[in-house]
Design a protein around this motif. Sequence first.
Motif, PDB file in Angstrom:
ATOM      1  N   LYS A   1       5.979  -3.060  13.235  1.00 45.96           N
ATOM      2  CA  LYS A   1       4.799  -3.924  13.736  1.00 45.96           C
ATOM      3  C   LYS A   1       5.289  -5.478  13.086  1.00 45.96           C
ATOM      4  O   LYS A   1       5.438  -5.585  12.048  1.00 45.96           O
TER       5      LYS A   1
ATOM      6  N   GLY B   1       3.435  -9.046  13.062  1.00 45.06           N
ATOM      7  CA  GLY B   1       2.540  -9.872  13.299  1.00 45.06           C
ATOM      8  C   GLY B   1       2.904 -11.388  13.364  1.00 45.06           C
ATOM      9  O   GLY B   1       3.880 -11.950  12.925  1.00 45.06           O
TER      10      GLY B   1
ATOM     11  N   ILE C   1       1.577  -7.928  16.885  1.00 44.33           N
ATOM     12  CA  ILE C   1       0.216  -8.252  16.696  1.00 44.33           C
ATOM     13  C   ILE C   1      -0.122  -9.903  16.401  1.00 44.33           C
ATOM     14  O   ILE C   1       0.274 -10.355  15.659  1.00 44.33           O
TER      15      ILE C   1
ATOM     16  N   GLY D   1      -1.662 -13.675  15.831  1.00 44.33           N
ATOM     17  CA  GLY D   1      -2.691 -14.219  14.902  1.00 44.33           C
ATOM     18  C   GLY D   1      -2.430 -15.500  14.721  1.00 44.33           C
ATOM     19  O   GLY D   1      -1.361 -16.098  14.959  1.00 44.33           O
TER      20      GLY D   1
ATOM     21  N   THR E   1      -6.348 -13.866   9.219  1.00 43.96           N
ATOM     22  CA  THR E   1      -5.344 -13.278   9.894  1.00 43.96           C
ATOM     23  C   THR E   1      -4.405 -12.468   9.216  1.00 43.96           C
ATOM     24  O   THR E   1      -4.228 -11.386   9.491  1.00 43.96           O
TER      25      THR E   1
ATOM     26  N   GLU F   1      -3.871  -8.468   9.743  1.00 44.53           N
ATOM     27  CA  GLU F   1      -2.617  -7.951  10.048  1.00 44.53           C
ATOM     28  C   GLU F   1      -2.063  -6.956   8.813  1.00 44.53           C
ATOM     29  O   GLU F   1      -1.446  -5.843   9.315  1.00 44.53           O
TER      30      GLU F   1
ATOM     31  N   THR G   1       1.216  -4.264   9.452  1.00 49.51           N
ATOM     32  CA  THR G   1       2.439  -4.946   9.938  1.00 49.51           C
ATOM     33  C   THR G   1       3.326  -5.032   8.651  1.00 49.51           C
ATOM     34  O   THR G   1       3.183  -4.895   7.349  1.00 49.51           O
TER      35      THR G   1
ATOM     36  N   ILE H   1       5.700 -10.705   9.041  1.00 40.77           N
ATOM     37  CA  ILE H   1       4.818 -11.447   9.590  1.00 40.77           C
ATOM     38  C   ILE H   1       5.532 -12.830   9.797  1.00 40.77           C
ATOM     39  O   ILE H   1       6.084 -13.287   9.086  1.00 40.77           O
TER      40      ILE H   1
END
Length: 441
Positions: A66, A68, A109, A111, A124, A128, A133, A136
């Motif tokens: 994942k 973000g 995801i 943000g 954010t 996340e 996540t 990022i």
Amino acid sequence: MAKRTLVRAAAVLGAASLALAGCSSDSGDESASGGDGAAASATTVTTDCTPEEATAGTTPSTAPLKIGTLLPDTGSLSFLGPPMVAGTQLGVNDVNAAGGVLGQPVQLIPGDSGDTTTDTANSTVDRELAAGTQVIVGAASSSVSLKVIDKVASAGVVMFSPANTSDQFVCYADKGQYFRTAPTDVLQAQAVSQLISDDGGQRVSVLALNDPYGTGLADNIVKNLADAGIPEDQIQKIIYDPNAQSFNSEIDQVKDFAPDAVAVVGFEESAKIITRMHEVGIGPSDGMKVYGVDGNMGNALGEAVAPPLLDGMQGTTPLTDVGPAFQDRLKGINGALIDFNYAGESYDAVVVSALAAEAAKSTAGRDIAANINNVTEGGTPCTSYQECLPLVQAGTDIDYNGVTGKLDFSDAGEPSIGSYGKMKFGADNKLTTDGYIVVGE
């Protein structure tokens, strides 16, 4: 793979041979909020260190990756958001089209980072992290990154900025979890100094906003100009509060100094500065050689200033010749794009993270972090996720050369090579790219 010890001094000393991204305070919060300009300009941040590097964990994770985003949908850098958002999305699309990570599609995801005047970034990041996540992508602003980096690193999550250029991150205690695809301001300073010197600048004023990005880049520009042979008493440095109601006092100081070149290191407030410079007869359209940097060299500045006040203004932004095909693919994500700054860097941040997860055979954040530097240098060259993936799966050591070109990450998790577009405004206040400057090789 052999690891290199970071020798940041080499990048600085390289400026002495020229023809010719922010690190003002130990407290990121103080410098980001304005603070005392004189104090900020006098503070330096060391880049001579052995950076922390992540160590892989003992329990690999095969959960879906994942990613973000922490990118500026709102705030003072919102003009930079669209190309970075598009680049991130395109990267995820390409990774998934080639088979995903560990046989599963990557989940994105999105943000907003906001800016330093809000707490958007913290909100954010909290959301996340709660969503699981492992990577990022963001932030764009160095000051915003400094607000959340400790939280992200402590969670064992990779923080991968496509646009931070502050030197403050080189030696930051980030547990080896912070990376960036944008070259550090040590390198951008070389590019800006080369532009100024190539144009014959001999008496230079440097106006910079008071935050880690502004003061760090200003310090490096001053050093590089001095290393290139300009006497220190011929260089003026002024640090200003970007939230000030006016910049009349600072611009009066510049006029009194009577420079033949002015570098403006700022964000959206640069529009007010350039307008005021014109009012006192020292703007770009008045014949003054004015130079900008990645924080202001965008079409948003052209829209905020009356034409033709920017005519002749030059500057740099981290940029590689990605070609029209990549730009067309970005427009397929967002047809309204007019700027492409940091789109390639955002794309590469996604691909590098995915390749590092494949190399680790794990999507755990610490495992990804432990492999990021390795997939960018020293192995078999490859230029796309589709090309690199089978090599990694076969156990081959790879050297990913991405959309932004050679990355060759140093131990600090950042490119050791910087490519910059030579940007120039015309009489219509529109930007064109007049070639490229590559430094640090």
